[in-house]
Design a protein around this motif. Structure first.
Motif, mmCIF file in Angstrom:
data_model
loop_
_atom_site.group_PDB
_atom_site.id
_atom_site.type_symbol
_atom_site.label_atom_id
_atom_site.label_comp_id
_atom_site.label_asym_id
_atom_site.label_seq_id
_atom_site.Cartn_x
_atom_site.Cartn_y
_atom_site.Cartn_z
ATOM 1 N N ALA A 260 0.825 -1.215 0.000
ATOM 2 C CA ALA A 260 0.000 0.000 0.000
ATOM 3 C C ALA A 260 0.854 1.259 0.000
ATOM 4 O O ALA A 260 0.526 2.255 0.650
ATOM 5 N N GLY A 261 1.960 1.222 -0.711
ATOM 6 C CA GLY A 261 2.816 2.397 -0.801
ATOM 7 C C GLY A 261 2.259 3.434 -1.763
ATOM 8 O O GLY A 261 1.729 3.088 -2.817
ATOM 9 N N MET A 262 2.376 4.711 -1.396
ATOM 10 C CA MET A 262 1.973 5.783 -2.301
ATOM 11 C C MET A 262 3.012 5.887 -3.405
ATOM 12 O O MET A 262 4.205 6.018 -3.145
ATOM 13 N N VAL A 263 2.541 5.847 -4.653
ATOM 14 C CA VAL A 263 3.430 5.885 -5.808
ATOM 15 C C VAL A 263 3.396 7.243 -6.492
ATOM 16 O O VAL A 263 4.388 7.715 -7.022
ATOM 17 N N GLY A 264 2.233 7.897 -6.473
ATOM 18 C CA GLY A 264 2.069 9.165 -7.168
ATOM 19 C C GLY A 264 2.340 10.367 -6.287
ATOM 20 O O GLY A 264 3.076 10.301 -5.296
ATOM 21 N N ASN A 265 1.734 11.478 -6.648
ATOM 22 C CA ASN A 265 1.927 12.742 -5.948
ATOM 23 C C ASN A 265 1.245 12.748 -4.579
ATOM 24 O O ASN A 265 0.099 12.315 -4.446
ATOM 25 N N GLY A 266 1.953 13.252 -3.567
ATOM 26 C CA GLY A 266 1.427 13.266 -2.212
ATOM 27 C C GLY A 266 0.143 14.058 -2.078
ATOM 28 O O GLY A 266 -0.810 13.623 -1.420
ATOM 29 N N LYS A 267 0.097 15.221 -2.688
ATOM 30 C CA LYS A 267 -1.102 16.045 -2.592
ATOM 31 C C LYS A 267 -2.301 15.325 -3.205
ATOM 32 O O LYS A 267 -3.390 15.288 -2.611
ATOM 33 N N GLU A 268 -2.118 14.733 -4.368
ATOM 34 C CA GLU A 268 -3.221 14.045 -5.031
ATOM 35 C C GLU A 268 -3.683 12.840 -4.211
ATOM 36 O O GLU A 268 -4.879 12.534 -4.161
ATOM 37 N N CYS A 269 -2.745 12.152 -3.581
ATOM 38 C CA CYS A 269 -3.095 11.013 -2.740
ATOM 39 C C CYS A 269 -3.985 11.448 -1.577
ATOM 40 O O CYS A 269 -5.000 10.802 -1.267
ATOM 41 N N LEU A 270 -3.640 12.562 -0.937
ATOM 42 C CA LEU A 270 -4.418 13.051 0.199
ATOM 43 C C LEU A 270 -5.792 13.557 -0.229
ATOM 44 O O LEU A 270 -6.781 13.378 0.486
ATOM 45 N N LEU A 271 -5.864 14.174 -1.391
ATOM 46 C CA LEU A 271 -7.167 14.630 -1.894
ATOM 47 C C LEU A 271 -8.072 13.435 -2.173
ATOM 48 O O LEU A 271 -9.258 13.453 -1.827
ATOM 49 N N LYS A 272 -7.528 12.410 -2.795
ATOM 50 C CA LYS A 272 -8.305 11.208 -3.073
ATOM 51 C C LYS A 272 -8.738 10.543 -1.776
ATOM 52 O O LYS A 272 -9.883 10.088 -1.635
ATOM 53 N N GLN A 273 -7.833 10.482 -0.809
ATOM 54 C CA GLN A 273 -8.134 9.884 0.487
ATOM 55 C C GLN A 273 -9.321 10.584 1.143
ATOM 56 O O GLN A 273 -10.260 9.934 1.625
ATOM 57 N N ASN A 274 -9.300 11.906 1.146
ATOM 58 C CA ASN A 274 -10.398 12.661 1.755
ATOM 59 C C ASN A 274 -11.708 12.469 1.000
ATOM 60 O O ASN A 274 -12.771 12.336 1.604
ATOM 61 N N SER A 275 -11.638 12.430 -0.316
ATOM 62 C CA SER A 275 -12.834 12.235 -1.126
ATOM 63 C C SER A 275 -13.483 10.887 -0.832
ATOM 64 O O SER A 275 -14.700 10.794 -0.628
ATOM 65 N N VAL A 276 -12.674 9.842 -0.782
ATOM 66 C CA VAL A 276 -13.198 8.494 -0.533
ATOM 67 C C VAL A 276 -13.780 8.387 0.868
ATOM 68 O O VAL A 276 -14.898 7.874 1.065
ATOM 69 N N LEU A 277 -13.057 8.881 1.868
ATOM 70 C CA LEU A 277 -13.513 8.760 3.246
ATOM 71 C C LEU A 277 -14.807 9.532 3.492
ATOM 72 O O LEU A 277 -15.736 9.020 4.123
ATOM 73 N N LEU A 278 -14.876 10.755 2.990
ATOM 74 C CA LEU A 278 -16.091 11.556 3.182
ATOM 75 C C LEU A 278 -17.288 10.927 2.488
ATOM 76 O O LEU A 278 -18.401 10.914 3.027
ATOM 77 N N SER A 279 -17.068 10.388 1.299
ATOM 78 C CA SER A 279 -18.160 9.746 0.568
ATOM 79 C C SER A 279 -18.659 8.516 1.306
ATOM 80 O O SER A 279 -19.870 8.274 1.387
ATOM 81 N N LYS A 280 -17.730 7.739 1.867
ATOM 82 C CA LYS A 280 -18.110 6.510 2.555
ATOM 83 C C LYS A 280 -18.899 6.766 3.830
ATOM 84 O O LYS A 280 -19.685 5.913 4.259
ATOM 85 N N VAL A 281 -18.697 7.933 4.467
ATOM 86 C CA VAL A 281 -19.455 8.225 5.690
ATOM 87 C C VAL A 281 -20.712 9.042 5.404
ATOM 88 O O VAL A 281 -21.364 9.530 6.325
ATOM 89 N N GLY A 282 -21.051 9.203 4.131
ATOM 90 C CA GLY A 282 -22.336 9.787 3.781
ATOM 91 C C GLY A 282 -22.389 11.283 3.579
ATOM 92 O O GLY A 282 -23.482 11.867 3.520
ATOM 93 N N VAL A 283 -21.249 11.950 3.447
ATOM 94 C CA VAL A 283 -21.261 13.392 3.179
ATOM 95 C C VAL A 283 -21.778 13.611 1.756
ATOM 96 O O VAL A 283 -21.352 12.914 0.823
ATOM 97 N N PRO A 284 -22.716 14.546 1.551
ATOM 98 C CA PRO A 284 -23.262 14.798 0.207
ATOM 99 C C PRO A 284 -22.162 15.092 -0.809
ATOM 100 O O PRO A 284 -21.150 15.730 -0.492
ATOM 101 N N SER A 285 -22.353 14.627 -2.039
ATOM 102 C CA SER A 285 -21.315 14.715 -3.067
ATOM 103 C C SER A 285 -20.893 16.155 -3.356
ATOM 104 O O SER A 285 -19.717 16.413 -3.631
ATOM 105 N N ASP A 286 -21.850 17.105 -3.296
ATOM 106 C CA ASP A 286 -21.477 18.489 -3.580
ATOM 107 C C ASP A 286 -20.553 19.050 -2.495
ATOM 108 O O ASP A 286 -19.622 19.819 -2.775
ATOM 109 N N GLN A 287 -20.770 18.608 -1.230
ATOM 110 C CA GLN A 287 -19.904 19.053 -0.144
ATOM 111 C C GLN A 287 -18.537 18.365 -0.206
ATOM 112 O O GLN A 287 -17.513 18.954 0.132
#
Length: 432
Positions: A260-287
């Protein structure tokens, strides 16, 4: 893997005319997952333990009261607790990031979590405690040596994920690196696992040291193993997997395993991480989109040198996400985070000549498997590579349901036995 106290509570002084003593415990219900907390009271104050998160002795600020009310502030995690003594229990609410969770404390003991894979003596192999240096930094570790080992025995340096961790990469009472070292030793593979720099030294601020410094610590460990073994590789998890790739790009390893090593850009990895986590806990897509756009802009401003307190949450975020954004900006202003935001191992993957094994769980919510394994598939030029996306596994390579961090402590399995077998078999094959 970032080690984060996701939903924790600070300890409190329990007042009913005088401070109580002993341990009080309760459970937070966070998105259907139970998070036990233990509060230890003495005449010196109170500390908090979160057993499933491997956190002990957390300091807090509390306000005593003579009417049984309890008021707590936990600045480190932006949380608070307010409760009141009611007979033999304290009833109240824990608040963090705009969310509120009921929490009742009693003096009942919390059952210790089961960790059946944690190795138990006697062992069919030897261990040695070792000390080595990276410049002036002294590092301490455990060398695990299989039976009848020789200089031709494959040997592996194990590198932990992000956040200061001990040699076992201990989290939620799980000890993944101890489990891996045990499994590899039984298959004839030596390992060196070590505590992160300044482990146990509370005077050192760990986030002042970046991935660059941690990479050099790993290199010092490689040099130690090369004194005794011919074939030396690196096994890294999360940030440790990234470090394995960086050292392979520099030609410092004979083979690497990236978990599970990060291969790409650190910033992009963190943005994706936040997007996935927020979506999984039910935050509306626009938010979710608004929050990630704000993060992207905020990270760029931090990289450009702007102070965190000069970056404010946009008005289109709801209150809880605005609070989360402000906390993220403060967190991201430390040296480790700023370095990580700009890190991008993918730019020099073409330099890697040694064999590579890269594994990711398909339910990993911290390091997106499609993005990172895709970069390896498309850019690794080494002929001996094995890149696998594994069903039903999370960031810790546990079999899971959602992949969310709150599951890690609930799951008794430390690491999939299939993953252990895959790693050991691959290392033995490429070292024949």
């Amino acid at each position: 893997m970032k080690k984060i106290l996701s939903f924790t509570i600070a300890c409190m002084s329990i007042i009913a005319g005088h401070a109580q003593t002993g341990s009080w415990s309760g459970e937070l219900n966070v998105m259907g997952q139970k998070l036990p907390l233990v509060f230890n009271f003495s005449d010196k104050g109170c500390t908090m333990d979160s057993p499933k998160q491997g956190a002990k002795g957390i300091k807090t600020e509390w306000t005593p009261s003579d009417n049984g009310e309890v008021v707590i502030a936990i600045p480190m995690i932006g949380a608070s607790y307010e409760g009141k003594m009611n007979g033999q229990e304290i009833s109240g609410n824990f608040k963090q990031s705009g969310m509120s969770f009921p929490l009742t404390l009693t003096q009942a003991e919390i059952e210790k979590p089961k960790r059946p894979q944690t190795p138990v003596a006697p062992f069919p192999y030897k261990t040695e405690e070792v000390t080595f240096k990276d410049g002036e930094v002294e590092l301490h570790g455990t060398l695990t040596l299989p039976e009848n080992y020789t200089k031709n025995t494959p040997a592996v340096v194990m590198v932990t994920g992000s956040g200061q961790q001990n040699r076992d990469e201990e989290l939620f009472d799980h000890k993944p690196f101890a489990v891996i070292a045990d499994a590899l030793a039984r298959k004839g593979i030596a390992t060196l696992r070590y505590d992160d720099r300044f482990w146990g030294n509370k005077d050192e601020i760990f986030v002042n040291y970046t991935t660059y410094h941690l990479k050099h610590d790993a290199l010092a460990a490689i040099k130690l193993l090369r004194e005794r073994f011919i074939n030396v590789g690196i096994l890294g998890h999360s940030e440790g997997g990234t470090i394995a790739l960086l050292l392979a790009e520099e030609g410092k390893a004979d083979f690497i395993v990236s978990l599970a090593g990060m291969v790409g850009n650190g910033k992009e990895c963190l943005l994706k991480q936040n997007s996935v986590l927020l979506s999984k806990v039910g935050v509306p897509s626009d938010q979710v989109r608004a929050f990630c756009d704000a993060l992207n802009n905020g990270f760029d401003q931090l990289i450009a040198g702007k102070a965190a307190n000069e970056i404010t949450a946009p008005t289109n975020l709801d209150a809880s996400l605005a609070t989360k954004f402000n906390a993220a900006m403060k967190q991201a202003s430390n040296p480790w985070f700023l370095y990580f935001l700009q890190l991008d191992p993918s730019k020099e993957l073409h330099k890697i000549k040694c064999p590579v094994l890269a594994l990711n769980g398909k339910l990993d919510t911290q390091v997106d498997y499609e993005t990172n394994l895709g970069l390896l598939e498309n850019n690794l030029k080494t002929k001996d590579k094995k890149v696998l996306a594994l069903d039903n596994l999370n960031h810790l390579f546990q079999n899971c349901k959602t992949g969310l961090v709150v599951e890690y402590g609930e799951i008794e399995e430390t690491i999939s036995s299939n993953v252990l077998d895959t790693i050991s078999a691959w290392i033995n094959v490429i070292n024949k």
